[in-house]
Design a protein around this motif. Structure first.
Motif, PDB file in Angstrom:
ATOM      1  N   VAL A   4     -34.550 118.378  18.942  1.00 48.56           N
ATOM      2  CA  VAL A   4     -33.840 119.389  18.286  1.00 48.56           C
ATOM      3  C   VAL A   4     -34.371 119.146  16.737  1.00 48.56           C
ATOM      4  O   VAL A   4     -34.241 118.001  16.259  1.00 48.56           O
ATOM      5  CB  VAL A   4     -32.464 119.432  18.416  1.00 48.56           C
ATOM      6  CG1 VAL A   4     -31.931 120.528  17.469  1.00 48.56           C
ATOM      7  CG2 VAL A   4     -32.200 119.506  19.794  1.00 48.56           C
ATOM      8  N   LEU A   5     -34.931 120.381  16.136  1.00 48.88           N
ATOM      9  CA  LEU A   5     -35.235 120.034  14.685  1.00 48.88           C
ATOM     10  C   LEU A   5     -35.059 121.458  13.920  1.00 48.88           C
ATOM     11  O   LEU A   5     -35.036 122.292  14.743  1.00 48.88           O
ATOM     12  CB  LEU A   5     -36.570 119.697  14.420  1.00 48.88           C
ATOM     13  CG  LEU A   5     -37.867 120.294  14.794  1.00 48.88           C
ATOM     14  CD1 LEU A   5     -39.078 120.008  14.102  1.00 48.88           C
ATOM     15  CD2 LEU A   5     -37.873 120.311  16.246  1.00 48.88           C
ATOM     16  N   GLY A   6     -35.087 121.499  12.831  1.00 48.21           N
ATOM     17  CA  GLY A   6     -35.196 122.682  11.871  1.00 48.21           C
ATOM     18  C   GLY A   6     -36.577 123.621  12.036  1.00 48.21           C
ATOM     19  O   GLY A   6     -37.623 122.900  12.301  1.00 48.21           O
ATOM     20  N   ASP A   7     -36.445 124.931  12.021  1.00 45.10           N
ATOM     21  CA  ASP A   7     -37.640 125.650  11.995  1.00 45.10           C
ATOM     22  C   ASP A   7     -38.379 125.486  10.743  1.00 45.10           C
ATOM     23  O   ASP A   7     -39.525 125.883  10.565  1.00 45.10           O
ATOM     24  CB  ASP A   7     -37.442 127.269  12.171  1.00 45.10           C
ATOM     25  CG  ASP A   7     -36.574 127.485  11.236  1.00 45.10           C
ATOM     26  OD1 ASP A   7     -35.828 127.241  10.367  1.00 45.10           O
ATOM     27  OD2 ASP A   7     -36.404 128.810  11.365  1.00 45.10           O
ATOM     28  N   ARG A   8     -37.741 124.995   9.667  1.00 44.87           N
ATOM     29  CA  ARG A   8     -38.436 124.654   8.299  1.00 44.87           C
ATOM     30  C   ARG A   8     -37.887 123.348   7.892  1.00 44.87           C
ATOM     31  O   ARG A   8     -36.771 122.952   8.008  1.00 44.87           O
ATOM     32  CB  ARG A   8     -38.148 125.775   7.272  1.00 44.87           C
ATOM     33  CG  ARG A   8     -38.908 126.835   7.608  1.00 44.87           C
ATOM     34  CD  ARG A   8     -38.265 128.074   6.993  1.00 44.87           C
ATOM     35  NE  ARG A   8     -38.835 129.538   7.196  1.00 44.87           N
ATOM     36  CZ  ARG A   8     -38.777 130.175   8.294  1.00 44.87           C
ATOM     37  NH1 ARG A   8     -37.700 129.789   9.255  1.00 44.87           N
ATOM     38  NH2 ARG A   8     -39.094 131.249   8.643  1.00 44.87           N
ATOM     39  N   GLY A   9     -38.791 122.453   7.168  1.00 47.21           N
ATOM     40  CA  GLY A   9     -38.323 121.039   6.724  1.00 47.21           C
ATOM     41  C   GLY A   9     -38.144 121.134   5.367  1.00 47.21           C
ATOM     42  O   GLY A   9     -37.778 122.260   4.569  1.00 47.21           O
ATOM     43  N   ARG A  10     -37.661 120.213   4.704  1.00 43.13           N
ATOM     44  CA  ARG A  10     -37.241 119.778   3.501  1.00 43.13           C
ATOM     45  C   ARG A  10     -38.229 120.019   2.445  1.00 43.13           C
ATOM     46  O   ARG A  10     -37.936 120.498   1.426  1.00 43.13           O
ATOM     47  CB  ARG A  10     -36.702 118.200   3.377  1.00 43.13           C
ATOM     48  CG  ARG A  10     -36.487 117.898   1.960  1.00 43.13           C
ATOM     49  CD  ARG A  10     -35.844 116.493   1.750  1.00 43.13           C
ATOM     50  NE  ARG A  10     -36.647 115.540   2.382  1.00 43.13           N
ATOM     51  CZ  ARG A  10     -36.592 114.283   2.863  1.00 43.13           C
ATOM     52  NH1 ARG A  10     -35.398 113.935   2.569  1.00 43.13           N
ATOM     53  NH2 ARG A  10     -37.281 113.658   3.295  1.00 43.13           N
TER      54      ARG A  10
ATOM     55  N   VAL B 248     -39.046 121.890  22.852  1.00 47.77           N
ATOM     56  CA  VAL B 248     -38.552 121.672  21.748  1.00 47.77           C
ATOM     57  C   VAL B 248     -37.550 122.878  21.294  1.00 47.77           C
ATOM     58  O   VAL B 248     -37.631 123.889  21.648  1.00 47.77           O
ATOM     59  CB  VAL B 248     -39.788 121.812  20.707  1.00 47.77           C
ATOM     60  CG1 VAL B 248     -39.597 121.679  19.329  1.00 47.77           C
ATOM     61  CG2 VAL B 248     -40.885 120.735  21.033  1.00 47.77           C
ATOM     62  N   TYR B 249     -36.490 122.639  20.727  1.00 46.32           N
ATOM     63  CA  TYR B 249     -35.570 123.421  20.201  1.00 46.32           C
ATOM     64  C   TYR B 249     -35.535 123.707  18.735  1.00 46.32           C
ATOM     65  O   TYR B 249     -35.379 122.537  18.057  1.00 46.32           O
ATOM     66  CB  TYR B 249     -34.064 122.732  20.631  1.00 46.32           C
ATOM     67  CG  TYR B 249     -32.928 123.696  20.512  1.00 46.32           C
ATOM     68  CD1 TYR B 249     -32.427 124.324  19.246  1.00 46.32           C
ATOM     69  CD2 TYR B 249     -31.938 123.918  21.430  1.00 46.32           C
ATOM     70  CE1 TYR B 249     -31.501 125.068  19.112  1.00 46.32           C
ATOM     71  CE2 TYR B 249     -30.945 124.802  21.389  1.00 46.32           C
ATOM     72  CZ  TYR B 249     -30.720 125.292  20.010  1.00 46.32           C
ATOM     73  OH  TYR B 249     -29.531 126.193  19.683  1.00 46.32           O
ATOM     74  N   LEU B 250     -35.810 124.768  18.258  1.00 47.52           N
ATOM     75  CA  LEU B 250     -36.150 124.805  16.834  1.00 47.52           C
ATOM     76  C   LEU B 250     -34.718 125.597  16.417  1.00 47.52           C
ATOM     77  O   LEU B 250     -34.425 126.830  16.724  1.00 47.52           O
ATOM     78  CB  LEU B 250     -37.299 125.815  16.470  1.00 47.52           C
ATOM     79  CG  LEU B 250     -38.579 125.357  16.969  1.00 47.52           C
ATOM     80  CD1 LEU B 250     -39.684 126.370  16.635  1.00 47.52           C
ATOM     81  CD2 LEU B 250     -38.888 124.160  16.037  1.00 47.52           C
ATOM     82  N   VAL B 251     -34.106 125.130  15.521  1.00 49.58           N
ATOM     83  CA  VAL B 251     -32.907 125.619  14.774  1.00 49.58           C
ATOM     84  C   VAL B 251     -33.221 126.594  13.781  1.00 49.58           C
ATOM     85  O   VAL B 251     -33.847 126.015  12.988  1.00 49.58           O
ATOM     86  CB  VAL B 251     -31.914 124.403  14.596  1.00 49.58           C
ATOM     87  CG1 VAL B 251     -30.777 125.153  13.840  1.00 49.58           C
ATOM     88  CG2 VAL B 251     -31.500 123.651  15.674  1.00 49.58           C
ATOM     89  N   ARG B 252     -32.716 127.762  13.794  1.00 52.22           N
ATOM     90  CA  ARG B 252     -32.956 128.814  12.829  1.00 52.22           C
ATOM     91  C   ARG B 252     -32.193 128.018  11.608  1.00 52.22           C
ATOM     92  O   ARG B 252     -30.964 128.252  11.520  1.00 52.22           O
ATOM     93  CB  ARG B 252     -32.324 130.026  13.360  1.00 52.22           C
ATOM     94  CG  ARG B 252     -32.802 131.318  12.214  1.00 52.22           C
ATOM     95  CD  ARG B 252     -34.271 131.599  12.215  1.00 52.22           C
ATOM     96  NE  ARG B 252     -34.636 132.784  11.341  1.00 52.22           N
ATOM     97  CZ  ARG B 252     -35.947 132.958  10.793  1.00 52.22           C
ATOM     98  NH1 ARG B 252     -37.019 132.120  11.226  1.00 52.22           N
ATOM     99  NH2 ARG B 252     -36.021 133.937  10.049  1.00 52.22           N
ATOM    100  N   THR B 253     -32.952 128.191  10.541  1.00 51.43           N
ATOM    101  CA  THR B 253     -32.365 127.620   9.041  1.00 51.43           C
ATOM    102  C   THR B 253     -32.107 128.348   7.984  1.00 51.43           C
ATOM    103  O   THR B 253     -31.516 128.249   7.015  1.00 51.43           O
ATOM    104  CB  THR B 253     -33.117 126.117   8.678  1.00 51.43           C
ATOM    105  OG1 THR B 253     -34.241 126.584   8.462  1.00 51.43           O
ATOM    106  CG2 THR B 253     -32.954 125.240   9.789  1.00 51.43           C
ATOM    107  N   VAL B 254     -32.872 129.746   8.167  1.00 45.09           N
ATOM    108  CA  VAL B 254     -32.769 130.872   7.258  1.00 45.09           C
ATOM    109  C   VAL B 254     -32.207 131.911   7.818  1.00 45.09           C
ATOM    110  O   VAL B 254     -32.599 132.194   8.968  1.00 45.09           O
ATOM    111  CB  VAL B 254     -34.155 130.893   6.328  1.00 45.09           C
ATOM    112  CG1 VAL B 254     -34.325 129.697   5.590  1.00 45.09           C
ATOM    113  CG2 VAL B 254     -35.148 131.171   7.176  1.00 45.09           C
ATOM    114  N   SER B 255     -31.531 132.760   7.010  1.00 46.33           N
ATOM    115  CA  SER B 255     -31.027 134.089   7.724  1.00 46.33           C
ATOM    116  C   SER B 255     -31.817 135.099   7.086  1.00 46.33           C
ATOM    117  O   SER B 255     -32.872 134.991   6.364  1.00 46.33           O
ATOM    118  CB  SER B 255     -29.324 134.353   7.239  1.00 46.33           C
ATOM    119  OG  SER B 255     -29.309 134.219   6.037  1.00 46.33           O
TER     120      SER B 255
END
Length: 290
Positions: A254-260, A283-290
């Motif tokens: 699991v990780l974010g769809d965009r990084g730092r 791979v689980y991509l967490v949506r990090t922006v709306s």
């Protein structure tokens, strides 16, 4: 079954990779107690002669008949995973566009790592890449040859945390997956990330490790009493390399769809791209922006 919950959506194209996605999505729908929607895209836009002349209705009917067969087979596979609320749908659009549109009202979109029409040498299919970059909800790309083996249930969920603002959201998704699967969670912070902007202070290795441990301690502290075992790992290494290596012994990363280090216009972070192409498990991509 609460059918008012947002469904999990997956796409089917007749390929083996798509059937893997249906199996994974069916089990996820059962674990979450949510409906499953299976979509087959007919890709009518590709049939426009010269870009303007529509295909004959006989050709469309043939494609619909093939699509219905794919959907019936996929529904049987999904129901064999214990999923009870399964719906199927033919969509006239292209696969990526159909799934991206469906993501607007979905809880999760699940896609295979490749599929029909995949270019030789392309490790992550174009549909998976497009959906991972543009979906309005979280996305799972089903990768690896052994994720379906019985012993994989004993493997942990691995989460990559970089300290960016969405880290709490990524951790929450990883905790939920670990709880649903009744397995432990390994939270990884790789402190040797991409080069830092000159405006950020440089930390020596020991200080970086201590900062990483403090970060993970603060993020995970509230979750450790929630019925799962949480292992915190701080390493001096590049995130993509560390997560790819750990994917070989994980059941899910699991990780974010965009990084730092992301910037406006970056559709999918470099770590996410690397995992989509090289991970040995889903791979689980967490949506990090709306």
């Amino acid at each position: 079954m609460n059918t008012t919950k947002r469904p999990i959506v997956t796409g089917i194209d007749g390929s083996g990779e798509a059937l893997d996605a249906v199996r994974w999505a069916g089990r996820a729908a059962r674990l979450r107690d949510v409906p499953l929607e299976i979509v087959h895209a007919l890709d009518f836009p590709a049939l426009l002669a010269g870009g303007v002349v529509p295909p004959p209705e006989e050709m469309k009917d043939t494609l619909r008949a093939h699509g219905q067969r794919y959907l019936r087979a996929a529904q049987e596979i999904a129901e064999a995973q214990g999923t009870t609320a399964v719906t199927t749908r033919l969509d006239p659009d292209r696969a990526a566009q159909a799934l991206i549109e469906a993501s607007r009202t979905a809880a999760l979109v699940v896609v295979g790592s490749g599929g029909r029409g995949r270019l030789t040498g392309l490790l992550a299919g174009s549909v998976a890449s497009a959906v991972g970059a543009h979906a309005a909800c979280d996305v799972v790309v089903v990768r690896g040859d052994s994720w379906d083996d019985p012993e994989v249930a004993d493997r942990p969920v691995v989460a990559g945390i970089d300290g960016s603002e969405p880290s709490a959201r990524i951790l929450a998704a990883a905790v939920a997956e670990a709880r649903a699967r009744k397995t432990r969670l390994v939270v990884v912070h790789a402190s040797a990330d991409e080069p830092r902007p000159e405006t950020e202070p440089h930390l020596d290795p020991q200080a970086a490790t201590e900062a990483g441990e403090q970060l993970l301690g603060e993020l995970t502290g509230e979750h450790e009493a929630g019925g799962i075992t949480v292992e915190r790992v701080v390493v001096r290494g590049h995130p993509r390399r560390e997560l790819i290596e750990r994917s070989a012994t994980a059941q899910l990363v699991v990780l974010g769809d965009r990084g730092r280090g992301g910037f406006p216009g970056l559709l999918l972070g470099s770590t996410g791209q690397a995992l989509l192409h090289n991970a040995a498990c889903p791979v689980y991509l967490v949506r990090t922006v709306s």
